[in-house]
Design a protein around this motif. Structure first.
Motif, PDB file in Angstrom:
ATOM      1  N   LYS A 138      62.267 -16.788  30.128  1.00  0.00           N
ATOM      2  CA  LYS A 138      63.096 -17.002  29.512  1.00  0.00           C
ATOM      3  C   LYS A 138      64.301 -16.077  30.611  1.00  0.00           C
ATOM      4  CE  LYS A 138      64.478 -14.104  25.214  1.00  0.00           C
ATOM      5  NZ  LYS A 138      64.992 -12.714  24.655  1.00  0.00           N
ATOM      6  N   ARG A 143      59.184 -13.485  29.085  1.00  0.00           N
ATOM      7  CA  ARG A 143      58.414 -13.296  27.769  1.00  0.00           C
ATOM      8  C   ARG A 143      57.204 -13.604  27.749  1.00  0.00           C
ATOM      9  NH1 ARG A 143      61.685 -14.958  22.440  1.00  0.00           N
ATOM     10  NH2 ARG A 143      62.557 -13.414  22.915  1.00  0.00           N
ATOM     11  N   ASP A 152      59.242  -8.302  26.225  1.00  0.00           N
ATOM     12  CA  ASP A 152      60.154  -9.443  26.701  1.00  0.00           C
ATOM     13  C   ASP A 152      60.717  -8.249  27.845  1.00  0.00           C
ATOM     14  OD1 ASP A 152      61.285 -11.528  25.641  1.00  0.00           O
ATOM     15  OD2 ASP A 152      62.685 -10.531  23.737  1.00  0.00           O
TER      16      ASP A 152
END
Length: 393
Positions: A138, A143, A152
């Protein structure tokens, strides 16, 4: 649970916990997750429950890898004496059970308690019974989709171990992650594992179950001097566990049952000095009596040494100094202490343990293609790789 941690470490074993406390002390917000219900299960059962937590003679030549130079950097930066210092600060007294091999006095629990205490002091959170369902890149971070929800994070460290002892929760999860992100995984096989024998030899070994003797064993380019143990299924003991890392299906083991004695020469001298001594008596003076008697049953009738020709003594010399045995296989992952092979280190930094094209993803410990010999080397690799990665996060 920490929201948006700097790093998520998958695996609450030796390498994962060491990485967590190191990164925590360096100021990182660390979350450790593991699918197991308790941390450090393999730590607790290792070394007969006493945890052979390091070896003072840790050198790169005690490790197997397709890239033998990879382990040098981390092992040089975090030495056995560094871990011993940590252990002693926690009031754990090392016991040197064999030269260089340090154990806990009674139980492995103090080592695990020490690691968990250090993680707590460093602010690293540990969440158990948490499975990882998906990992994806990500932006500049990662993630994770887990059974506890989405996370995250800036980096993911895979410390999930290898395939050995699946009853402790071992799986190929770390290899799956590596492959998902385009990293190669070398061939894996069980190592530091007992041998099983074919039907005739299995029956013979079972009759000697519990008998142990010092041997010199060779296979391919490996050789070890250590005790061998007969079991109800085959051969075990340190000598067999060590040589299993060199053995491949179809290979023969060359076992010297009298590593300090030239058996033919000693028998010839005994025939001259004590001709009325029986062969079984001589064997029983140099080997465990049950094994000596079994050898007589397997390889020839008993008799006076005076009755033995040079050819017969030569025959016995070969059986004693060069006993050849072809195992049917090994006990496999069920009892293997470690996994040989793993994530190919060609695409991993030996300084930071990050994947070279994806620095947000790192691999440490047994999941990598680095495997130590028996005697505390694998734990030292866990500590060293965990510290090196933790400092680099």
């Amino acid at each position: 649970m920490i929201s948006n941690p700097d790093v998520v470490i998958i695996g609450a074993g030796a390498a994962g916990l060491m990485c967590a406390l190191t990164a925590g002390y360096a100021g990182r917000r660390v979350l450790v997750i593991d699918h197991a219900n308790k941390p450090g299960k393999k730590i607790l059962m290792s070394g007969g429950g006493r945890c052979n937590f390091t070896n003072l003679d840790t050198q790169p030549d005690h490790f197997f890898s397709n890239n033998p130079h990879f382990c040098i950097s981390a092992l040089n930066r975090y030495r056995p004496e560094h871990f011993v210092e940590l252990v002693e600060r926690h009031g754990i007294e090392p016991v040197e059970k064999a030269p260089g091999q340090l154990f806990c006095a009674d139980s492995a629990k103090p080592i695990l308690d020490m690691l968990l205490t250090e993680c707590d002091w460093a602010g690293a959170e540990i969440h158990l019974k948490t499975t990882v369902e998906r990992i994806e890149r990500k932006g500049e971070g990662m993630r994770l989709t887990t059974s506890a929800g989405g996370i995250d994070t800036g980096a993911v460290v895979v410390a999930s171990g290898g395939l050995s002892i699946p009853t402790m929760g071992a799986s190929g999860f770390g290899y799956d992650i590596a492959r998902q992100f385009g990293l190669a995984v070398t061939e894996t096989r069980a190592a530091l594992v007992p041998f099983i024998l074919t039907s005739q030899w299995k029956t013979r070994a079972a009759a000697l179950s519990g008998v142990s003797c010092e041997v010199d064993v060779k296979c391919r380019n490996g050789g070890y001097r250590a005790p061998m143990l007969f079991t109800h299924r085959g051969l075990s003991g340190p000598a067999m566990l060590q040589i299993s890392s060199h053995w491949q299906p179809g290979d023969e083991l060359l076992i010297d049952l009298l590593p300090d004695i030239d058996a033919f020469g000693a028998l010839a001298s005994a025939r001259k000095a004590t001709p009325k001594r029986r062969l079984s008596t001589w064997l029983g003076e140099h080997l465990p009596k049950r094994l000596a008697q079994a050898l007589i049953e397997w390889y020839g009738s008993d008799g006076l040494l005076a009755e033995q020709s040079n050819a017969q003594l030569q025959y016995w010399g070969e059986r004693l100094n060069a006993w050849r045995l072809k195992p049917a296989g090994t006990e496999g992952w069920r009892t293997a202490e470690v996994t040989l092979g793993g994530v190919d280190t060609a695409a991993i930094s030996s300084k930071t343990f990050e994947a070279k094209d994806l620095p947000q993803l790192r691999f440490i410990g047994e999941v990598l293609d680095i495997t130590g010999e028996l005697g505390g080397y694998n734990f030292q690799w866990a500590w060293a790789s965990g510290v090196a990665c933790g400092l680099a996060l």
